[in-house]
Scaffold this active site. Sequence first.
Site, PDB file in Angstrom:
ATOM      1  N   ALA A 160       0.631  -1.059   0.009  1.00 45.43           N
ATOM      2  CA  ALA A 160      -0.057   0.027   0.047  1.00 45.43           C
ATOM      3  C   ALA A 160       0.778   1.336   0.009  1.00 45.43           C
ATOM      4  O   ALA A 160       2.020   1.222   0.361  1.00 45.43           O
ATOM      5  CB  ALA A 160      -0.904  -0.080   1.009  1.00 45.43           C
ATOM      6  N   LYS A 161       0.306   2.429  -0.216  1.00 44.73           N
ATOM      7  CA  LYS A 161       1.088   3.654  -0.144  1.00 44.73           C
ATOM      8  C   LYS A 161       0.046   4.772   0.002  1.00 44.73           C
ATOM      9  O   LYS A 161      -1.244   4.606  -0.470  1.00 44.73           O
ATOM     10  CB  LYS A 161       1.783   4.005  -1.461  1.00 44.73           C
ATOM     11  CG  LYS A 161       2.988   4.825  -1.086  1.00 44.73           C
ATOM     12  CD  LYS A 161       4.227   4.192  -0.555  1.00 44.73           C
ATOM     13  CE  LYS A 161       5.277   4.987  -0.363  1.00 44.73           C
ATOM     14  NZ  LYS A 161       6.578   3.943   0.111  1.00 44.73           N
ATOM     15  N   GLY A 162       0.292   5.862   0.691  1.00 45.60           N
ATOM     16  CA  GLY A 162      -0.523   6.939   0.831  1.00 45.60           C
ATOM     17  C   GLY A 162       0.342   8.175   0.775  1.00 45.60           C
ATOM     18  O   GLY A 162       1.480   8.171   0.700  1.00 45.60           O
ATOM     19  N   ASP A 173       7.430   7.897   5.347  1.00 43.47           N
ATOM     20  CA  ASP A 173       7.901   7.842   4.024  1.00 43.47           C
ATOM     21  C   ASP A 173       8.295   9.471   3.905  1.00 43.47           C
ATOM     22  O   ASP A 173       8.749  10.176   4.690  1.00 43.47           O
ATOM     23  CB  ASP A 173       6.914   7.592   3.045  1.00 43.47           C
ATOM     24  CG  ASP A 173       7.388   7.077   1.798  1.00 43.47           C
ATOM     25  OD1 ASP A 173       7.826   6.093   1.352  1.00 43.47           O
ATOM     26  OD2 ASP A 173       7.315   7.845   0.702  1.00 43.47           O
TER      27      ASP A 173
END
Length: 434
Positions: free
Chosen positions: A123-125, A164
């Site tokens: 996943a990433k946001g 991140d």
Amino acid sequence: MADILLPTNEIVHPDKDRFLHEENPFEAMMVRFDRAAVLLDLEPGIYKVLRAPEKQIIVSIPVMMDSGEVEVFTGIRVLHNTSRGPAKGGIRFDLNVSLDEVKALAAWMTWKCAVVNIPFGGAKGGVICDPLNMSVHELERVTRRYTTGIFATLGPDSDVPAPDVNTNERVMAWLMDTYSMRVGHTVNAVTTGKPVAMGGSLGRREATGRGCMMVTKEALAHLGMQVKGTTVAVQGFGNVGSIAAELLQAEGCKIVAISDRTGGWANRNGIDVLDAMAYVQKNTTLEGYGKGDPISNEDILTLDVDVLLPAALENVITTKNAAKVKAKIVCEGANGPTTPGADAVLDKNGAFVIPDILANAGGVTVSYFEWVQNRGGYYWSEKVVNERLNDIMVNSFAEVLKLSTQHKVNMRTASYMLAISRVSTVHKLRGIYA
Ligand code: GLU
């Protein structure tokens, strides 16, 4: 090492214009994915499943700014694939965040977790904002409202964020608190990269840079090069680049250039990394550091060094400058620093590239350790964390190298082949739910 070029591309992917968009991160990811899929003879059904992210969430984030005005930011969370376990991946705060970028980064997390064989999906946001020009209180309000916006997906068994670009332990503490308040009890395993005082893992902050150091040493050994005296240039002096530089220096390498968003410094006699880190601690950036000759972020990439460590952002090694890269080893500390077009040029020139999904997997590996410690309620010493990280990085490097030799492909294609085969095996076993 020669890689298979892409005549097969058209069979798999109908978009003939794709190379025109090589700096679109999602396209860049798909080009590599397709290449490995063809070599693996991936079943068309599984290919279709793995191309499509499972979930894409876009939320508006209204925030009361310190000025008293309301600003509305956009937040994104993409879950690419959860077949192997909870979705895992960081959250970045940056003006350049876009849905395409987050989709690519989410898929890269799926492959990254699979390359090092930890039981997570990808996943990433991201939130489109300029965190460098926001106050701590504004950042806290953005974080809490974003967390609330994506609350439905979050949870230790479903979706576990981490830091991140431009996010850190403090942001993870706010995220964990917001989630915990909403469910009514403390859930520290909902995020990783937290402060150690609230369940973060020892060694997590250094883990990505430490992993880069570990795989660089493996690559040097593979190429029959000495660690001592190896010259290294590092683009990006944040959490990944500075720690990798510090640890490589401690191993005996000579760090001859470093840079951050303000530019960089080159010194053939070597830069004292701890001294540069202390300077940044005090002055925020490397601007004005002065212990060497000024060098631009573009020129640092083409220095005559043994190891180049791009540890900043995407798309820095492109078809425009790849032919000028002289390093024998490129260790990708950043996600996606090399475009697909540049891959072929680096191969042709004999550079040994340790691809992002392997090179920077140390961070998510120790995130996994943190999650395990949170769930078990039993905490490990830093020595144990680092030893277990070393085992995983060294074994994964060896597995990728073996595939690369067997199939006569570069390390990037071999990493994708390993990752995709692990994910597709689980899909086959689980079948399609109807
Ligand atoms: N943001 C880091 C990465 O790109 C870490 C992700 C995580 O620990 O979940 O790998």
